[in-house]
Design an enzyme around this catalytic site. Structure first.
Site, PDB file in Angstrom:
ATOM      1  N   ASP A 248       1.398  -1.066   0.229  1.00 27.99           N
ATOM      2  CA  ASP A 248       0.141  -0.141   0.190  1.00 27.99           C
ATOM      3  C   ASP A 248       0.936   1.143  -0.320  1.00 27.99           C
ATOM      4  O   ASP A 248       1.903   1.511   0.586  1.00 27.99           O
ATOM      5  CB  ASP A 248      -1.087   0.210   1.007  1.00 27.99           C
ATOM      6  CG  ASP A 248      -2.228   1.268   0.728  1.00 27.99           C
ATOM      7  OD1 ASP A 248      -2.007   1.398  -0.538  1.00 27.99           O
ATOM      8  OD2 ASP A 248      -3.081   0.561   1.723  1.00 27.99           O
TER       9      ASP A 248
HETATM   10  C1  BGC Z   1      -5.230   3.306  -0.038  1.00 26.52           C
HETATM   11  C2  BGC Z   1      -5.327   2.301  -1.843  1.00 26.52           C
HETATM   12  C3  BGC Z   1      -4.470   3.008  -2.566  1.00 26.52           C
HETATM   13  C4  BGC Z   1      -3.539   3.701  -2.930  1.00 26.52           C
HETATM   14  C5  BGC Z   1      -3.053   4.287  -4.011  1.00 26.52           C
HETATM   15  C6  BGC Z   1      -3.978   4.107  -0.643  1.00 26.52           C
HETATM   16  O1  BGC Z   1      -4.066   5.389   0.545  1.00 26.52           O
HETATM   17  O2  BGC Z   1      -5.056   3.164   1.298  1.00 26.52           O
HETATM   18  O3  BGC Z   1      -5.733   1.963  -1.344  1.00 26.52           O
HETATM   19  O4  BGC Z   1      -4.889   1.966  -3.693  1.00 26.52           O
HETATM   20  O5  BGC Z   1      -3.771   4.909  -1.493  1.00 26.52           O
HETATM   21  O6  BGC Z   1      -4.255   5.654  -4.405  1.00 26.52           O
END
Ligand code: BGC
Length: 842
Positions: A248
């Site tokens: 993540d």
């Molecule tokens: C989220 C993810 C997301 C990523 C990119 C993170 O803050 O938890 O679900 O894919 O950001 O935007």
């Protein structure tokens, strides 16, 4: 159930084709790997910016582009200038209980991804509805792991059939947002396997995803980007996941521990724990190059599968991908199939409130701020920007005969933030260097200027000094207008030559995305005259031009505007008057971006603002009041027994109003069934703690989550799991069962065609192994969607997987089938079980 393995010559040919392609990919990956030096390999595991991996032209490797996900494909720009088809919230998709429909949405998303040059979609989100307070509840499917797994598998299959990769997320235990970066979720082996890991396992087994995203949080003491036991041993080892793991965003913390823990790609770049730091770790002897190679192989395989590696065909032949899909039609279909009719009672002893009889209605009052500005999606990284939205008001106007009079009253505006400046504004963003030189200029759709990954051409992190949002505003109304500014840095707002704000703003929380998710807002007012155009400029000097530290390019500031409003009491009184004067009142109540979003959990389940009062007063003024609930997850509906009809639209996506009109006027029936139990009050919900203590959050309820817990609660929910009314009636005629499958015959006993979701629950009887571990009273074992015309019968055949009878045996480290006698129940919802049979498992 979707997992009918196809047989026959065509299936055999497909199987051989896939096997041959896998061999070709493996060979191409080895060739490419052999041509890479250590530095390039280490670089390949690290984002080069917000959304991409570096290209390596020498081996014919193009840059892999990733994008959120899940309700659309945002692309590399986080901006309304780059719109996408916006589908309904994942809760709505799950409410269709239809993995085939999920698969078709996947085809559309793949088409969108190709249009935007995206190779990997950062979706689906398959964490569970552990508590209704979870901020990303709207973005997850269900409280049940089987339903989540089935919908997720349909979605992954669809996207990948379109030649685009998926990253099933967030592995695992990201079921709430509070302290998500650090929280240590303490989850016992049984709930971990039977609930939280189960959807991932189901999807890996049935849909073979090409990617998995590891979560921010810890599980049982290890952060998920370093969780060797769950990533290497379970996901890869036991389940055979052969794809690539992606952290993540900012979740990778330690070079060696991440690599050892099975993390392949650290995002976003340019500076991550991999890249140069990983090469150093190898040179220093902390990890072996062969360990790096393992991760690089998986990245190369992802590139091969998505067609980014020259000399080897992509997993899906580009000529074979589904094309020409009408995105608006899919969005509308999912919206109406996902909306759940919670209640539909007769009005004044006559016919049921819905569908509306357009021929008998002369005047309709449409009430609620969200009726004019529908809340189409939830907040955070799931945000995508629709090209156009059909509001409930527009949808109804288009569908109702011209001679039906439609009146609108906002009644109560639940938004606590000032909306982005839009109506009456003509704006452009000017990117300026320190010496005032213009670097780039963009037209703006609204008052929000946002960069998440890449700047407009000509702008760099080094040369950018300030941005001016500038243009004109022609008000529609005379009076005191509210303007708001937000952003991290210096902001100066000038309207009609007067400086209204000049100061510094900074976020207050600790989440790295706080600036995007919850920016501080400063308000001012201006007395303006209708039709008199004024110049407007908001000048922004960011604290960290181009983003903080060495992170990717980011920029975010905004101008808000709210026209003069009547005071709140007058607004409600006007709405009540409109309702009293109409044959039917349709009230749309909604949550807001401040209620449901990534980055924070909810504090309560109440509808924001004075919406509850609005519904009660409208219902008192007009007995034919239909309430549409526009929220992505449960809200308390204290007035639900005081109105004849309650329809849950979820976050309905861009075709909100068109789908709503389809359903309200009866062109289609509302097809949804609740994927999660709807509590009457927050206090009744089984899990209401999402805030860690001492850094830990104990999943103390074990396997008793959602309906598994409600069944042993003294209070009943407002609406049970699986509940949803259509416009026809169903009789359950017969149920035949073997330990492997169930056959259910149902008859459409109403006078219009309909679709039914046949649900199968398993309930262990007292004879079922008395020494077995404690299990819920019943659980979902399978389901199927069937259709039938009026008076017709149809049959559903639903497999009963072995797993339905098994529990996780922590000591033995394996699944254990629990012998005994079970009731197999065919049901319309967990609260409306129609037929029962017995099955003995030996
Ligand atoms: C989220 C993810 C997301 C990523 C990119 C993170 O803050 O938890 O679900 O894919 O950001 O935007």
């Amino acid at each position: 159930m979707t997992d009918h393995h196809p047989h026959g010559p065509a299936a055999d040919a497909a199987h051989h084709h896939a096997r041959d392609r896998a061999h070709e990919h493996a060979a191409a990956v080895e060739r490419a790997l052999a041509a890479l030096d250590l530095d390039t390999k280490a670089r390949l595991l690290s984002g080069q910016d917000m959304w991409t991996l570096p290209a390596v032209p020498a081996i014919g490797l193009r840059s892999l582009v990733m994008s959120d996900g899940p309700v659309g494909v945002r692309g590399q720009d986080w901006s309304p200038e780059d719109p996408s088809v916006v589908l309904p919230s994942p809760t709505a998709l799950a409410a269709t209980w239809d993995p085939e429909l999920a698969r078709r949405t996947g085809h559309l998303l793949a088409q969108e991804a190709r249009r935007k040059g995206v190779h990997v979609l950062l979706a689906p989100t398959v964490n569970l509805h552990r508590s209704p307070l979870g901020g990303r509840h709207f973005e997850c499917y269900a409280e049940d792991p089987l339903l989540t797994g089935e919908i997720g598998a349909g979605y992954v299959r669809g996207v990948q059939e379109g030649g685009v990769g998926t990253t099933v997320k967030h592995f695992v235990g990201n079921d709430a947002e509070t302290d998500r970066l650090t929280v240590d979720n303490r989850i016992a082996p049984r709930p971990l396997r039977e609930l939280y890991l189960a959807p991932f396992e189901h999807i890996v087994e049935n849909a073979r995803p090409w990617g998995v995203m590891t979560a921010y949080n810890q599980v049982n003491g290890s952060t998920m980007t370093e969780h060797r036991a769950l990533v290497q041993d379970v996901l890869r080892g036991a389940w055979g996941f052969d794809g690539c793991t992606v952290s993540d965003w900012t979740a990778a913390r330690d070079t060696v521990r991440a690599l050892r823990g099975g993390l392949d790609v650290a995002m976003p770049g340019p500076r991550t724990v991999y890249g140069a730091r990983l090469a150093e770790a190898v040179r220093g002897g902390a990890v072996a190059e062969s360990e790096v190679d393992e991760a690089v192989r998986r990245v190369l395989l992802l590139a091969a599968r998505t067609g980014c590696l020259d000399g080897v065909p992509a997993a899906v032949d580009p000529a074979a991908v589904p094309r020409g899909i009408d995105g608006r039609a899919v969005a509308r279909e999912v919206a109406r199939r996902g909306c759940v009719l919670l209640r539909n009672e007769p009005v004044a002893g006559a016919r049921r409130a819905l569908p509306l009889d357009a021929a008998a209605v002369r005047r309709v009052a449409v009430i609620g701020a969200a009726a004019r500005e529908a809340r189409v999606l939830g907040g955070g990284s799931a945000t995508v920007f629709p090209d156009a939205v059909v509001s409930p008001l527009e949808g109804l106007r288009a569908a109702l005969p011209d001679d039906v009079e439609l009146t609108f009253a906002a009644g109560a505006d639940p938004r606590s933030r000032v909306p982005h400046a839009r109506e009456g504004f003509t704006l452009r963003a000017r990117y300026l260097a320190a010496d005032g030189r213009l670097l780039a200029e963009n037209a703006q759709r609204d008052g929000k200027v946002q960069v998440m990954g890449r700047f407009p051409e000509g702008v760099t992190r080094q040369n950018l000094s300030a941005v001016e949002l500038t243009g004109s505003f022609t008000p529609r109304h005379t009076g005191r207008h509210t303007l708001a500014v937000s952003g991290t840095g210096e902001l100066r707002l000038t309207v009609g030559g007067t400086v209204l704000f000049d100061g510094h703003c900074a976020p207050e929380g600790g989440d790295p995305f706080e600036e995007f998710l919850n920016p501080v807002e400063r308000r001012v007012t201006a007395q303006l005259t209708a039709d008199e155009c004024v110049d407007v400029t908001l000048r922004y000097v960011p604290d960290h031009p181009g983003g903080s530290g060495e992170g990717p390019a980011t920029l975010h500031f905004l101008l808000g505007h709210r026209a003069p409003q009547a005071d709140a009491d007058t607004e409600i009184t006007e709405a009540v008057r409109a309702a009293a004067d109409a044959d039917v009142a349709i009230v749309v109540v909604a949550t807001t971006e401040e209620t449901e979003s990534e980055g924070f959990d909810r504090g309560d389940l109440r509808l924001p603002g004075r919406q509850d009062e609005l519904v009660c007063r409208v219902a008192a003024a007009n007995p034919h009041t239909v309430v549409v609930v526009n929220s992505g997850s449960p809200v308390e509906l204290p007035w639900r027994e005081e109105v004849p009809a309650v329809l849950l639209s979820w976050f309905p996506g861009q075709e909100a109003g068109a789908a709503l009109a389809d359903v309200l006027l009866g062109a289609h029936e509302p097809g949804g069934r609740l994927p999660t139990t709807w509590p009457a009050r927050l206090d009744d919900a089984p899990v209401t703690t999402v805030t860690p203590t001492g850094g830990q959050l104990h999943y103390a309820e074990g396997v008793f989550v959602g309906y598994r817990a409600w069944q042993r609660s003294a209070v009943a929910p407002a609406y049970p799991f699986g509940h949803g009314l259509g416009y026809t009636d169903w009789e359950y005629e017969s149920l035949d069962t073997t330990p492997d499958s169930v056959r259910v015959r149902v008859r459409n006993a109403g006078d219009r065609p309909g679709r039914e979701v046949v649900q199968i629950y398993l309930a262990p009887t007292e004879d079922a192994a008395p020494d077995a571990p404690e299990r819920p009273a019943r659980w979902l074992a399978g389901f199927a969607v069937v259709e039938a015309g009026p008076g017709e019968s149809t049959e559903a055949e639903i497999p009963l997987p072995d797993r339905a009878f098994a529990v996780w045996d922590a000591e033995g480290g394996d699944w254990q089938r629990v012998k005994g006698v079970y009731l197999v129940e065919a049901a319309r919802s967990i609260g409306d079980r129609r037929l029962t049979a017995e099955v003995t498992v030996g």
